[in-house]
Design a protein around this motif. Structure first.
Motif, PDB file in Angstrom:
ATOM      1  N   ASN A   1      -3.616  -3.501   0.829  1.00 19.89           N
ATOM      2  CA  ASN A   1      -4.903  -2.816   0.662  1.00 19.89           C
ATOM      3  C   ASN A   1      -4.666  -1.380   1.120  1.00 19.89           C
ATOM      4  OD1 ASN A   1      -7.055  -4.939  -0.047  1.00 19.89           O
ATOM      5  ND2 ASN A   1      -5.797  -5.914   1.529  1.00 19.89           N
TER       6      ASN A   1
ATOM      7  N   ARG B   1     -12.744  -5.414   6.347  1.00 15.54           N
ATOM      8  CA  ARG B   1     -11.406  -5.997   6.457  1.00 15.54           C
ATOM      9  C   ARG B   1     -11.458  -7.510   6.161  1.00 15.54           C
ATOM     10  NH1 ARG B   1      -7.219  -7.819   9.496  1.00 15.54           N
ATOM     11  NH2 ARG B   1      -5.447  -6.428   9.634  1.00 15.54           N
TER      12      ARG B   1
ATOM     13  N   ALA C   1      -8.383  -0.242  -1.093  1.00 14.90           N
ATOM     14  CA  ALA C   1      -9.275  -0.776  -0.052  1.00 14.90           C
ATOM     15  C   ALA C   1     -10.668  -0.158  -0.124  1.00 14.90           C
ATOM     16  CB  ALA C   1      -8.666  -0.529   1.323  1.00 14.90           C
TER      17      ALA C   1
ATOM     18  N   HIS D   1     -12.078  -8.153   2.428  1.00 13.69           N
ATOM     19  CA  HIS D   1     -10.855  -7.988   1.625  1.00 13.69           C
ATOM     20  C   HIS D   1      -9.913  -9.168   1.841  1.00 13.69           C
ATOM     21  CE1 HIS D   1     -11.632  -4.162  -0.081  1.00 13.69           C
ATOM     22  NE2 HIS D   1     -11.552  -3.460   1.033  1.00 13.69           N
TER      23      HIS D   1
ATOM     24  N   ASP E   1     -14.637  -3.809  10.473  1.00 14.34           N
ATOM     25  CA  ASP E   1     -14.193  -5.186  10.669  1.00 14.34           C
ATOM     26  C   ASP E   1     -14.685  -6.087   9.533  1.00 14.34           C
ATOM     27  OD1 ASP E   1     -12.675  -6.888  12.199  1.00 14.34           O
ATOM     28  OD2 ASP E   1     -14.481  -7.783  13.101  1.00 14.34           O
TER      29      ASP E   1
ATOM     30  N   PHE F   1      -3.047  -4.054   5.404  1.00 19.44           N
ATOM     31  CA  PHE F   1      -3.964  -2.918   5.287  1.00 19.44           C
ATOM     32  C   PHE F   1      -3.170  -1.670   5.655  1.00 19.44           C
ATOM     33  CE2 PHE F   1      -6.458  -6.645   5.659  1.00 19.44           C
ATOM     34  CZ  PHE F   1      -7.571  -6.409   4.868  1.00 19.44           C
TER      35      PHE F   1
ATOM     36  N   TRP G   1      -6.528   2.704   3.408  1.00 18.55           N
ATOM     37  CA  TRP G   1      -7.294   2.164   4.534  1.00 18.55           C
ATOM     38  C   TRP G   1      -7.825   3.283   5.417  1.00 18.55           C
ATOM     39  CZ3 TRP G   1     -10.146  -1.650   5.058  1.00 18.55           C
ATOM     40  CH2 TRP G   1     -10.464  -2.212   6.289  1.00 18.55           C
TER      41      TRP G   1
END
Ligand SMILES: Nc1nc2c(ncn2[C@@H]2O[C@H](COP(=O)(O)OP(=O)(O)OP(=O)(O)O)[C@@H](O)[C@H]2O)c(=O)[nH]1
Ligand SMILES: [Mg+2]
Length: 291
Positions: free
Chosen positions: A234, A251, A206, A254, A248, A280, A237
């Motif tokens: 991911n 996220r 991530a 991804h 945000d 995540f 995190w």
């Protein structure tokens, strides 16, 4: 319906999967017997009495059923983990197993395929080229693996006591792999370890993004398996969580890229379902909490 993976009862999703697989296996066993009977019936007469189409249909059906039965022959669920070096594949598996079983660390750590499954024995052991070796701990496993000059396509089976790890009661087999970026043997890996996997987990980083090497590997898998069941984790995190302002946004970014990969590049899921295949996680935090 909420899925409770910690349940020890019949509602545990893994137990449901394994018993469903057993039932489907029995159904195909019956179907195979039925088609064999029909085939014997036809062959007991002069074949020229029947239309060629019927004979071809029977031959094709027998072949299809045999193929499906091969996949279903195992009563366990095989979950294979792939991704670039150091993305945290081994740590994710350790977190799932709630135990530091597999060696994990910085740099290129996992140098061969490691398949973890449960044993009813009380002590762990490994099997390498049909030879059994006792191991006491993860440190011993790491040493045993390092002293052997293993090729990156070698398989080491790790048998861990079911009494030490609840998930292994449910006939789940977890396969750890070396990084997809450090091998020239991707095709061999796919033939050896991917064709019979029930679930694939792509462990992504991530802190960066889904890499082309990871995508290419799964695109190759798809050439051989029509619809691989893929989930994307991911991982790391926790590291992104320091950047609260952009969390945000990162996220969403991804999620968009992962969905795009599953829906458009791979063509294995639709938009809505793809959403449920992306997670995540922080394997290291989960592992620490579970130890
Ligand atoms: N911050 C953070 N570090 C992690 C996380 N997961 C793994 N790590 C660390 O990342 C390093 C690599 O983890 P591994 O599990 O060995 O990675 P791998 O993908 O198995 O790597 P190879 O075996 O080399 O392919 C280790 O030092 C882990 O402690 C995570 O969620 N957050
Ligand atoms: Mg590893």
């Amino acid at each position: 319906m909420t899925l409770d993976f910690n349940s020890t009862g019949d509602d545990n999703p893994l137990r449901i999967f394994v018993s469903a697989k057993k039932e489907i296996n029995e159904l195909f066993s019956k179907a195979e017997k039925f088609v064999k009977n029909v085939d014997e019936f036809y062959r007991s007469y002069d074949e020229s009495m029947f239309e060629q189409n019927n004979m071809t249909f029977i031959d094709n059906s027998m072949e299809k059923i045999a193929g499906i039965r091969d996949v279903l022959a195992r009563n366990n669920m095989k979950v294979a983990f792939f991704g670039r070096t150091s993305n945290g594949k081994s740590t994710v598996i350790n977190a799932i197993l709630q135990n530091k079983i597999l060696p994990a660390g910085i740099g290129h750590t996992t140098n061969c395929f490691l398949q973890v499954e449960g044993t009813d024995e009380t002590e762990p052991f490994i099997v390498l080229e049909n030879q059994r070796h006792n191991i006491e701990s993860v440190k011993h496993l790491a040493n045993a693996l390092n002293t052997e000059s293993l090729g990156d396509s070698t398989l080491v089976k790790v048998y861990w006591p079911k009494s030490k790890c609840s998930i292994l009661h449910d006939d789940v087999v977890l396969v750890d792999s070396p990084g997809t970026d450090v091998t020239a043997n991707l095709d061999k890996w796919i033939d050896l370890y991917c064709l019979d996997a029930d679930v694939f987990v792509l462990v992504s980083n991530a802190e960066s993004t889904l890499m082309q090497t990871e995508k290419n590997f799964f695109i190759k898998v798809k050439e051989k398996l029509s619809k691989p069941n893929i989930f994307i984790l991911n991982n790391r995190w926790d590291a992104s969580a320091h950047e609260l302002d952009s969390l945000d946004l990162v996220r969403k970014q991804h999620l968009k890229r992962d969905k795009d990969f599953l829906v458009n590049d791979m063509g294995v899921l639709d938009e809505d379902t793809a959403q449920n295949h992306v997670f995540f996680v922080s394997a290291i935090e989960v592992l620490r909490a579970r130890l």
